[in-house]
Design a protein around this motif. Structure first.
Motif, PDB file in Angstrom:
ATOM      1  N   LEU A 194      10.664   3.375  -5.072  1.00 18.22           N
ATOM      2  CA  LEU A 194      11.432   4.613  -4.960  1.00 18.22           C
ATOM      3  C   LEU A 194      12.916   4.378  -5.194  1.00 18.22           C
ATOM      4  CD1 LEU A 194       9.723   6.305  -1.871  1.00 18.22           C
ATOM      5  CD2 LEU A 194       9.612   7.054  -4.264  1.00 18.22           C
ATOM      6  N   LYS A 195      13.426   3.261  -4.723  1.00 25.23           N
ATOM      7  CA  LYS A 195      14.854   2.987  -4.870  1.00 25.23           C
ATOM      8  C   LYS A 195      15.247   2.703  -6.317  1.00 25.23           C
ATOM      9  CE  LYS A 195      15.849   1.444  -0.162  1.00 25.23           C
ATOM     10  NZ  LYS A 195      16.350   0.335   0.703  1.00 25.23           N
ATOM     11  N   LYS A 196      14.276   2.378  -7.141  1.00 20.54           N
ATOM     12  CA  LYS A 196      14.559   2.117  -8.546  1.00 20.54           C
ATOM     13  C   LYS A 196      14.521   3.383  -9.407  1.00 20.54           C
ATOM     14  CE  LYS A 196      12.762  -2.636  -8.533  1.00 20.54           C
ATOM     15  NZ  LYS A 196      11.731  -3.553  -9.099  1.00 20.54           N
ATOM     16  N   ALA A 213       0.827  -1.205   0.000  1.00 21.02           N
ATOM     17  CA  ALA A 213       0.000   0.000   0.000  1.00 21.02           C
ATOM     18  C   ALA A 213       0.866   1.263   0.000  1.00 21.02           C
ATOM     19  CB  ALA A 213      -0.929  -0.014   1.208  1.00 21.02           C
ATOM     20  N   LEU A 214       1.919   1.259   0.803  1.00 20.71           N
ATOM     21  CA  LEU A 214       2.812   2.417   0.843  1.00 20.71           C
ATOM     22  C   LEU A 214       3.568   2.567  -0.471  1.00 20.71           C
ATOM     23  CD1 LEU A 214       4.235   2.035   4.465  1.00 20.71           C
ATOM     24  CD2 LEU A 214       2.551   3.704   3.666  1.00 20.71           C
ATOM     25  N   ARG A 215       4.009   1.460  -1.052  1.00 20.67           N
ATOM     26  CA  ARG A 215       4.722   1.525  -2.334  1.00 20.67           C
ATOM     27  C   ARG A 215       3.854   2.133  -3.430  1.00 20.67           C
ATOM     28  NH1 ARG A 215       5.787  -3.447  -2.772  1.00 20.67           N
ATOM     29  NH2 ARG A 215       4.307  -4.127  -4.351  1.00 20.67           N
ATOM     30  N   GLU A 216       2.594   1.720  -3.478  1.00 21.98           N
ATOM     31  CA  GLU A 216       1.698   2.273  -4.492  1.00 21.98           C
ATOM     32  C   GLU A 216       1.490   3.765  -4.298  1.00 21.98           C
ATOM     33  OE1 GLU A 216       0.236   0.955  -7.363  1.00 21.98           O
ATOM     34  OE2 GLU A 216       1.852  -0.434  -6.887  1.00 21.98           O
ATOM     35  N   TYR A 217       1.335   4.180  -3.045  1.00 26.69           N
ATOM     36  CA  TYR A 217       1.139   5.611  -2.818  1.00 26.69           C
ATOM     37  C   TYR A 217       2.423   6.402  -3.041  1.00 26.69           C
ATOM     38  CZ  TYR A 217      -0.444  10.017  -0.961  1.00 26.69           C
ATOM     39  OH  TYR A 217      -0.777  11.354  -0.844  1.00 26.69           O
ATOM     40  N   SER A 218       3.578   5.760  -2.911  1.00 26.27           N
ATOM     41  CA  SER A 218       4.842   6.466  -3.156  1.00 26.27           C
ATOM     42  C   SER A 218       4.947   6.937  -4.602  1.00 26.27           C
ATOM     43  CB  SER A 218       6.030   5.559  -2.806  1.00 26.27           C
ATOM     44  OG  SER A 218       6.242   4.561  -3.804  1.00 26.27           O
ATOM     45  N   VAL A 248       5.627   9.299   1.699  1.00 26.28           N
ATOM     46  CA  VAL A 248       5.943   7.918   2.071  1.00 26.28           C
ATOM     47  C   VAL A 248       7.341   7.838   2.666  1.00 26.28           C
ATOM     48  CG1 VAL A 248       6.329   5.589   1.175  1.00 26.28           C
ATOM     49  CG2 VAL A 248       4.355   6.915   0.409  1.00 26.28           C
ATOM     50  N   THR A 249       8.287   8.523   2.080  1.00 25.45           N
ATOM     51  CA  THR A 249       9.655   8.517   2.602  1.00 25.45           C
ATOM     52  C   THR A 249       9.688   9.031   4.037  1.00 25.45           C
ATOM     53  OG1 THR A 249      10.567   8.866   0.384  1.00 25.45           O
ATOM     54  CG2 THR A 249      11.992   9.383   2.259  1.00 25.45           C
ATOM     55  N   THR A 250       8.958  10.110   4.283  1.00 32.33           N
ATOM     56  CA  THR A 250       8.901  10.676   5.629  1.00 32.33           C
ATOM     57  C   THR A 250       8.241   9.715   6.606  1.00 32.33           C
ATOM     58  OG1 THR A 250       8.786  12.926   4.741  1.00 32.33           O
ATOM     59  CG2 THR A 250       8.033  12.601   7.012  1.00 32.33           C
ATOM     60  N   PHE A 251       7.130   9.103   6.185  1.00 30.80           N
ATOM     61  CA  PHE A 251       6.421   8.165   7.058  1.00 30.80           C
ATOM     62  C   PHE A 251       7.307   6.982   7.427  1.00 30.80           C
ATOM     63  CE2 PHE A 251       3.801   4.323   7.529  1.00 30.80           C
ATOM     64  CZ  PHE A 251       3.004   4.699   8.605  1.00 30.80           C
ATOM     65  N   VAL A 252       7.973   6.419   6.448  1.00 26.27           N
ATOM     66  CA  VAL A 252       8.826   5.252   6.698  1.00 26.27           C
ATOM     67  C   VAL A 252       9.985   5.607   7.625  1.00 26.27           C
ATOM     68  CG1 VAL A 252      10.408   3.604   5.598  1.00 26.27           C
ATOM     69  CG2 VAL A 252       8.183   4.090   4.564  1.00 26.27           C
ATOM     70  N   SER A 253      10.479   6.834   7.524  1.00 22.61           N
ATOM     71  CA  SER A 253      11.602   7.244   8.376  1.00 22.61           C
ATOM     72  C   SER A 253      11.166   7.518   9.815  1.00 22.61           C
ATOM     73  CB  SER A 253      12.267   8.497   7.801  1.00 22.61           C
ATOM     74  OG  SER A 253      11.395   9.618   7.878  1.00 22.61           O
ATOM     75  N   MET A 254       9.893   7.829  10.001  1.00 25.60           N
ATOM     76  CA  MET A 254       9.410   8.212  11.324  1.00 25.60           C
ATOM     77  C   MET A 254       8.723   7.073  12.082  1.00 25.60           C
ATOM     78  SD  MET A 254       7.874  12.033  10.583  1.00 25.60           S
ATOM     79  CE  MET A 254       7.407  12.238  12.302  1.00 25.60           C
ATOM     80  N   VAL A 255       8.192   6.099  11.355  1.00 34.79           N
ATOM     81  CA  VAL A 255       7.439   5.012  11.981  1.00 34.79           C
ATOM     82  C   VAL A 255       8.250   3.725  11.901  1.00 34.79           C
ATOM     83  CG1 VAL A 255       5.314   3.643  11.905  1.00 34.79           C
ATOM     84  CG2 VAL A 255       5.246   6.094  11.394  1.00 34.79           C
TER      85      VAL A 255
END
Length: 258
Positions: A251-253, A218-223, A230-237
């Motif tokens: 994102l990494k691709k 779900a996060l990948r699709e919204y990224s 998404v980058t901010t959310f993943v870094s904070m949670v």
């Protein structure tokens, strides 16, 4: 289908049961004929050889006729030409009956019929969708129901969203929770980001593989719509390594900004 009796059959007063004739209604006859046509068509194209690896791929959880997707698509077109689609008033019974048949191809057909009737679905179909999510549950059916049927229905009827999702989010059934995570997959700019992040957060400590994977998906699709969010959310949670890896995979691709 010999011996199958539709739930559409009229109830008989117990006092008159000994004398009453169990006469099927016209609608019941139509449903029975449609289901008979499905079974006859599919039985003509069974392949025990193909059924073995198909069953193995699904970890031996379901029986298979051995009808692969390309052939199933051809058979559906034939069914549609010869028999049409069931009416909305027949859809519930047809879908539930197909779901109760042992071979997995019939469940796939049930989902195809639902998709073809999606624009006619109303909140009255939510009990059916919940039944499908929680019965014979596996990713191959649940993910389609979540993103196609539930997602589209809740977008069309936003007022029912919260009262539908609240018990699913709190359920012990991982497939209802997975559906709550995935239902916005196709929403893109219409995504309720606060809701997406809230559901991901409340499930972040789950040890269930299918929950961890769903969060990442779900996060990948919204990224693809809002990479910074998404980058901010993943870094904070604090997410599991699987959820985090899946969330950042797309994102990494991407090439770095010039």
């Amino acid at each position: 289908m010999t011996g199958w009796r539709s739930p559409l059959a009229p109830a008989v007063n117990q006092c008159d049961q000994s004398n009453a004739l169990d006469v099927p209604t016209l609608r019941e006859l139509m449903v029975n004929a449609y289901l008979d046509a499905i079974q006859q068509l599919y039985r003509q194209h069974t392949s025990p050889e193909q059924a073995v690896p198909m069953k193995r791929y699904m970890r031996d959880q379901f029986e298979f006729l051995g009808i692969k997707r390309p052939q199933a698509q051809v058979l559906f077109k034939q069914l549609k030409v010869e028999q049409g689609l069931p009416g909305v008033d027949q859809l519930n019974v047809v879908v539930r009956t197909l779901w109760n048949w042992p071979e997995r191809e019939y469940q796939y057909l049930a989902l195809t019929l639902l998709d073809k009737s999606q624009k006619h679905l109303t909140p009255d179909f939510l009990p059916l969708l919940e039944f499908l999510i929680t019965t014979k549950s596996w990713w191959d059916t649940v993910d389609s129901i979540a993103s196609h049927n539930v997602g589209k229905l809740l977008r069309k009827y936003p007022k029912i969203r919260d009262r539908t999702l609240t018990p699913w989010r709190q359920s012990d059934n991982i497939w209802l929770r997975r559906t709550a995570i995935l239902f916005q997959l196709g929403y893109k700019t219409e995504t309720d980001v606060e809701l997406l992040f809230a559901i991901a957060t409340e499930n972040r400590k789950s040890s269930e593989f299918f929950i961890q994977k769903a969060i990442g998906w779900a996060l990948r699709e919204y990224s693809k719509t809002d990479p910074d969010a998404v980058t901010t959310f993943v870094s904070m949670v604090e997410l599991t390594s699987l959820s985090k890896r899946e969330a950042l995979k797309w994102l990494k691709k991407q090439p770095p900004d010039s």
